[in-house]
Design a protein around this motif. Structure first.
Motif, PDB file in Angstrom:
ATOM      1  N   ILE A 282       0.863  -1.177   0.000  1.00  0.00           N
ATOM      2  CA  ILE A 282       0.000   0.000   0.000  1.00  0.00           C
ATOM      3  C   ILE A 282       0.897   1.223   0.000  1.00  0.00           C
ATOM      4  CG2 ILE A 282      -1.881   1.187   1.184  1.00  0.00           C
ATOM      5  CD1 ILE A 282      -2.460  -1.428   2.617  1.00  0.00           C
ATOM      6  N   VAL A 283       0.737   2.087  -0.996  1.00  0.00           N
ATOM      7  CA  VAL A 283       1.552   3.301  -1.069  1.00  0.00           C
ATOM      8  C   VAL A 283       0.665   4.484  -0.684  1.00  0.00           C
ATOM      9  CG1 VAL A 283       3.175   2.414  -2.760  1.00  0.00           C
ATOM     10  CG2 VAL A 283       1.100   3.505  -3.542  1.00  0.00           C
ATOM     11  N   PRO A 284       1.279   5.550  -0.165  1.00  0.00           N
ATOM     12  CA  PRO A 284       0.468   6.700   0.259  1.00  0.00           C
ATOM     13  C   PRO A 284      -0.058   7.464  -0.936  1.00  0.00           C
ATOM     14  CG  PRO A 284       2.780   7.195   0.481  1.00  0.00           C
ATOM     15  CD  PRO A 284       2.716   5.761   0.086  1.00  0.00           C
ATOM     16  N   LYS A 285      -1.173   8.146  -0.743  1.00  0.00           N
ATOM     17  CA  LYS A 285      -1.640   8.993  -1.833  1.00  0.00           C
ATOM     18  C   LYS A 285      -1.059  10.393  -1.722  1.00  0.00           C
ATOM     19  CE  LYS A 285      -6.102  10.552   0.073  1.00  0.00           C
ATOM     20  NZ  LYS A 285      -7.464  10.896  -0.349  1.00  0.00           N
ATOM     21  N   TYR A 286      -0.374  10.656  -0.597  1.00  0.00           N
ATOM     22  CA  TYR A 286       0.278  11.959  -0.436  1.00  0.00           C
ATOM     23  C   TYR A 286       1.721  11.865  -0.869  1.00  0.00           C
ATOM     24  CZ  TYR A 286      -3.857  13.117   2.197  1.00  0.00           C
ATOM     25  OH  TYR A 286      -5.147  13.336   2.551  1.00  0.00           O
ATOM     26  N   GLN A 287       2.236  12.988  -1.288  1.00  0.00           N
ATOM     27  CA  GLN A 287       3.595  13.073  -1.788  1.00  0.00           C
ATOM     28  C   GLN A 287       4.227  14.274  -1.102  1.00  0.00           C
ATOM     29  OE1 GLN A 287       6.541  11.952  -3.203  1.00  0.00           O
ATOM     30  NE2 GLN A 287       5.134  10.913  -4.597  1.00  0.00           N
TER      31      GLN A 287
END
Lengths: 721, 721
Positions: A678-683
């Protein structure tokens, strides 16, 4: 006595124990020859030692010594055969008990049951299945044959049993999940093909019931394997036509040939056909429901120990044998009709009109169904153009007995299939229904039996196309196809509205984490981010990691894969520095392998390709069995480093944290994953590169509901709407 | 003359034009009655006006006026029928030409061909197919029936033709990609079922050849639709048994019944069976190769305009008719053998022993095959127990003619199926082979014809299980199954080693972006990040975007979806601020809808749920047809804002930029995507939230190779190794 029977039957070696048992029970006084006029012989009943338990005048006391010794012999032989099968299963291969199909289904879904496809399991399954079927238990050889086929396929694919594997290099090409799955699918369809002599049915069974992933290439590969099975079968049948193989090979490629039935149905016949389907669906789902309850009770008994398992199996065997032997005495003897297509009465192993306790010229219709092998019982009850062959009470007793046996036999610790019990039950129900409908229908009684069997199969197992083709290939009558299809679809629809299919019930009972085709509706209201937050955070490793940390992580967690995240790296092609890089996913097995091969570096640095290629070969990396406990790491090595980059899978499948669990599950199942990042949707600076990691267990509805119980109430509310 | 023929044939209304044409050609002098001894009649050949073109003494000049007028009539009628079919196809529905199966296959893969499933296409396909088949062209009704089934399914699913749709609310539940695909799959299998009267074959055809995605639920739904087809067919056949429907319904549910063939093959018969398979595979791939070339030439001709299309179709029709009428004169008349199972000679519409130009008591074996409908030709050549029926030269001429016709007919602008031409070719080849093998084989000649047809089907179309079941259901002979399976598998394997299946060739010719099941090997060496860098960067929108920018983007790009990225947002649950958020993906259709509904905000703000729900309903949002050109935006509105958040799909499937194209393609196809977002593997300030966006076109091998030509050379190198 022997001469007498030879008047009207081919001399055939009675080479099964059961046949011998029957020979002993023949009535010594009934030696009136067939040359006497039929009517005269009909009247000489009184001199026979009949045990008309169910008749108006009951002569229990005349049940003489011969019948008793027959009962003891029959029950004893069956007892010993069951004992052999049960001891083998209980002591040597517990996985060989039952049909094995749910476990194969789970395996093809990605859940490995230990010892499922080993050589011991195979041997126990073969011998145990022979024992259990010969013992006259109400179970089939079909399920076990599917399992046997899969075992053989698995052993061939890996080059032999675990301890004696062939070391051929090319065998390692099959040493991956997908090829193993394909091979086992082919083995499974070969098993069905061998059981029913139904090549297309085998392919469709694998497709409809067993396989989770399906490709066009797999279709024709399984088709090829069933073609080979048919050719081998055909060759054996040809060789055995000379009569050298005893009873093997009779019947040809088609088992229950009903192609001589005149199928002349009209539009009005659709009504009884619909009735068969509806009742079949109801009975099927009722059977699933009751079997579920009984299997839960059996599980409690079986958990108490090996002795309990054995006792359970043996008492079922005793009950079955006693019922099979004693119930035929309840039936009234019926006079042979010269219009019957077959010899009557028969005292042979096979044959439709068993004499049993009846005088010459008479037959016992219940003995025809009970005192025979299961296959012959099906053949007899499917037999067509014999509307008056069976009595109403006989079929009723048959149906009731096999309903009880079908429920109590399945869970015992012997190899057992579900197909035949359901066919037996269903054919009884079909024939019974046709008698009840009587003159309201023009269809043949044998046809009703076939349709009843099909309806119960669809009502319990919820298969449609494969059952249809299997019945087509079993009965060799293409004209049955339209009405069989209607019956199957109605029965499946009716059954589906009550409970899931029997295999799904067994899967759930066994606690196998099977991944369903369709996500639950409430899964749409939960994101994978929320799911990941609810569990302990993912353990990540650095690209170049200290040995002590790796050993620590391997010893203290049970995860099978770890994300590799590099901190503080520059982004290529830009001026950005200090970024976090998600490098990929490393498997536990590869970490252990790195420790074992002592892939250690004195300083923290990236390695070159040639170093890695010198150290590891791909055969070692495909090894999955090694445990961390088997690897010793010296104290000074603990302070060294390992470059994990070359061992990392740099292209794991990922989902963004805002993805719903339902969609993540579709991806997980469709692509056939074991881990999903699962990767974050924030950068931005400070945001972790990985939010979490999902496995099959995380995506199971049951496990999610234990963490998010409010979704369960939501689910119930939805149902009530 | 009419009386004469009635001696030995049931009086049957000759209600097709072709039958009438044949009646006219009957020999007026051949009125010797059947009561004469056969041998005597055999000798009275000389008085007949025979045109023995191929015989030693050629009497071309004796080809009298009657035969010429027959030729003109036959050719003329066929010409007119072809004209009707071609004009309809060329002028009203060009998509109705050809089989339609490749386009359906592409549709189920996610590629929509315009006007493929409309009402006009349906009507033209039905009428055109009747015309083309009646015209005696070498094409089948099977492919068109599949297309017709799909059209009907599509129209039912959307509630009628585009302009006259029903407005029922529940119909909108089907207005999504997956349900439309399911309905069309069911229509497709119903078409096959109706064509071959093969319900299981229909399901398997859809599964093996047409569908890309397959679920267990789809299996029994298609099975249900074919069951309905069979019941309807059965009812019609029953109604027509009274004889009210002319020639409809003869033959029952099984078309080519060969169940009376004694299939008694031994182990040694495997050798001719293998030979059939190998040659069938070779011929099939050769056919694919030549058809590919001819279709390319035809494409050039057809592109020149409607007149060229028409002329091409009409010249093929002329050639076919002339060949069919004139070639039988080359065959020598054969004497009727009283052992033949059928009436001989026949002058009826159907029947195995056409008299044509022969005297009574004789038949023309080539006329039996050519001057009949395609279905009857197949029935005649499949006919069993008639080893001496056909002459070697007749079968040779038949095979050669149908090879030529099979190649030149397919590409013309009429509805045409590929099944029947291939069956005709294959049956000719099979029968020819059996004659060549002669006494080396014990199998029946009709059986060879069946196997030859099956081998060519597998060699050209590369279907195995479905062809096997279709042949099983066509011929009603289960004993053929094992050898049919072997032939099919060998032919497919041989064919696969030369070229792809015929449908794949047509798909490529039509330029449809079909997504293959397996990625090319070189795709493993390219990451999606590299692929995204090579195209123009993705156009992203902000969550709350200015109207002018949206209008600008919609007018100047052709993308169908845009990533929504919010800048400078805080990360919830942390202290991090100023992050970039990947909010999701918005569809072009939804942007246009927002503009049309004037979902404008005066200031830049997020909206509440109730505002959105008041403004949009889900029916409007499922509308996909609206164009940006149809929406007018006032000048002052251009400065306003739109909150795109509520219209955004917040859970798009994503891949990390380091993912290989091969794995991305597996995800794309397995989950059935239209757009896939590429996210960066780096995490840090300044890293963009989205690297790029991938569509079906980006993942096509051809398109990738134009950007990365070095991969192509790599591919060639791999091949040469």
């Amino acid at each position: 006595m022997e001469d007498d029977s030879n008047h009207f039957s081919k001399p055939e070696t009675p080479n099964t124990m059961k046949a011998e048992a029957e020979v002993e029970e023949r009535d010594p006084e009934s030696n009136s020859s067939l040359s006497e006029p039929l009517l005269k012989r009909n009247r000489t009943l009184s001199s026979n030692p009949l045990a008309l338990v169910g008749a108006t005048v009951s002569h229990i006391e005349s049940l003489d010594y011969e019948y008793l010794s027959g009962l003891v012999f029959f029950t004893g032989v069956n007892f010993v055969l069951t004992l052999i099968a049960a001891v083998l299963c209980v002591c040597f291969a517990p996985t060989a008990a039952g049909p094995g199909i749910p476990e194969i289904k789970a395996y093809l879904n990605g859940v490995d049951t230990p010892d499922m496809f080993g050589a011991t399991t195979l041997l126990v399954k073969i011998v145990g299945s022979i024992g259990a079927v010969s013992a006259g238990l109400d179970l089939g050889k079909e399920g076990p044959l599917v399992h046997i086929g899969s075992c053989i396929a698995s052993l061939l694919g890996q080059g032999g049993p675990d301890n004696y594997r062939l070391k051929w290099r090319w065998l390692r090409y099959f040493n991956n999940d997908r090829d193993r799955r394909d091979i086992i699918t082919a083995g499974c369809s070969s098993g069905v093909c061998a059981a029913f002599r139904s090549p297309v049915g085998g392919v469709l069974f694998a497709l409809e019931e067993v396989a989770t992933w399906w490709r066009s290439a797999l279709l024709w590969r399984t088709f090829f394997s069933t073609a080979v099975v048919v050719v081998v079968l055909r060759t054996f049948i040809e060789i055995c036509n000379s009569g050298n193989c005893g009873l093997f090979g009779t019947g040809g490629l088609i088992i229950f040939d009903v192609s001589d039935v005149k199928v002349s149905y009209q539009a009005m016949d659709i009504i009884p056909v619909i009735i068969i389907g509806i009742i079949g669906g109801l009975l099927g789902s009722l059977y699933n429901h009751l079997l579920h309850k009984i299997l839960r009770i059996y599980n409690l008994i079986n958990q108490k120990g090996k002795l309990h398992k054995l006792l359970l199996a043996l008492s079922v065997s005793l009950f079955t044998s006693v019922c099979q032997y004693c119930l035929p005495f309840l039936a009234q003897c019926k006079a042979c009709d010269p219009s019957f297509p077959e010899v009557c009465p028969t005292n042979d192993r096979s044959g439709n009109f068993k004499q049993f306790n009846c005088p010459d010229g008479y037959y016992n219709d219940l003995a025809t169904l009970l005192l025979t092998t299961n296959d012959d019982a099906v053949r007899n009850i499917f037999s067509s153009n014999t509307p008056s062959e069976f009595q109403y009470t006989s079929i009723l007793i048959f149906f009731a007995l096999y309903c009880i046996l079908g429920l109590i036999t399945f869970g015992i610790a012997v190899p057992s299939g579900l197909f035949l019990p359901i066919i037996l039950m269903g054919s009884g129900y079909g024939r019974l229904l046709s008698m009840l409908l009587g003159s309201y229908t023009n269809l043949d009684q044998g046809l009703y039996a076939v349709l009843g069997a099909a309806s119960l199969m669809a009502g319990s197992m919820r298969m449609t196309v494969s059952v249809c083709v299997i019945f087509l290939e079993l009965t060799n009558n293409l004209l049955l196809l339209p009405i069989t299809m209607i019956v199957l679809l109605i029965a499946k629809t009716v059954g589906d509205s009550f409970n899931p299919s029997i295999y799904e019930i067994i899967l759930e009972l066994k606690g196998l984490p099977f991944l369903d085709a369709n996500p639950e509706p409430w899964m749409r209201n939960l994101t994978v981010g929320e799911l990941a937050n609810a569990k302990s955070p993912a353990v990540t490793l650095s690209g170049v990691e200290k040995v002590s940390r790796i050993v620590d992580v391997l010893k203290n967690t049970t995860h099978n894969a770890f994300p590799i995240v590099d901190q503080d790296v520059p982004v290529p092609g830009t001026v950005i520095t200090g970024a976090t890089e998600l490098h990929g996913l490393i498997l536990r097995a590869h970490l252990v392998q790195a420790l074992k091969k002592k892939w250690f570096l004195a300083e923290k640095r990236r390695t070159d390709d040639w170093e890695v290629q010198k150290k590891f070969n791909w055969v070692e990396l495909s090894e999955r069995e090694l445990k961390i406990e088997q690897v010793a790491v010296a104290h000074d090595e603990m302070e060294m480093y390992i470059d994990l980059h070359p061992l990392t899978n740099t292209t794991p499948y990922t989902v963004v944290e805002s993805m719903s669990v339902a969609k993540a599950m579709v991806l997980f199942r469709q692509v056939g994953l074991r881990h999903m990042l699962i990767v974050p949707k924030y950068q931005g600076a400070g945001v972790p590169a990985v939010v979490g990691i999902l496995t099959r267990q995380d995506l199971r509805a049951y496990n999610i509901l234990t963490v998010f119980p409010h979704l369960a109430t939501h689910k119930v509310q939805q149902k009530h709407k």
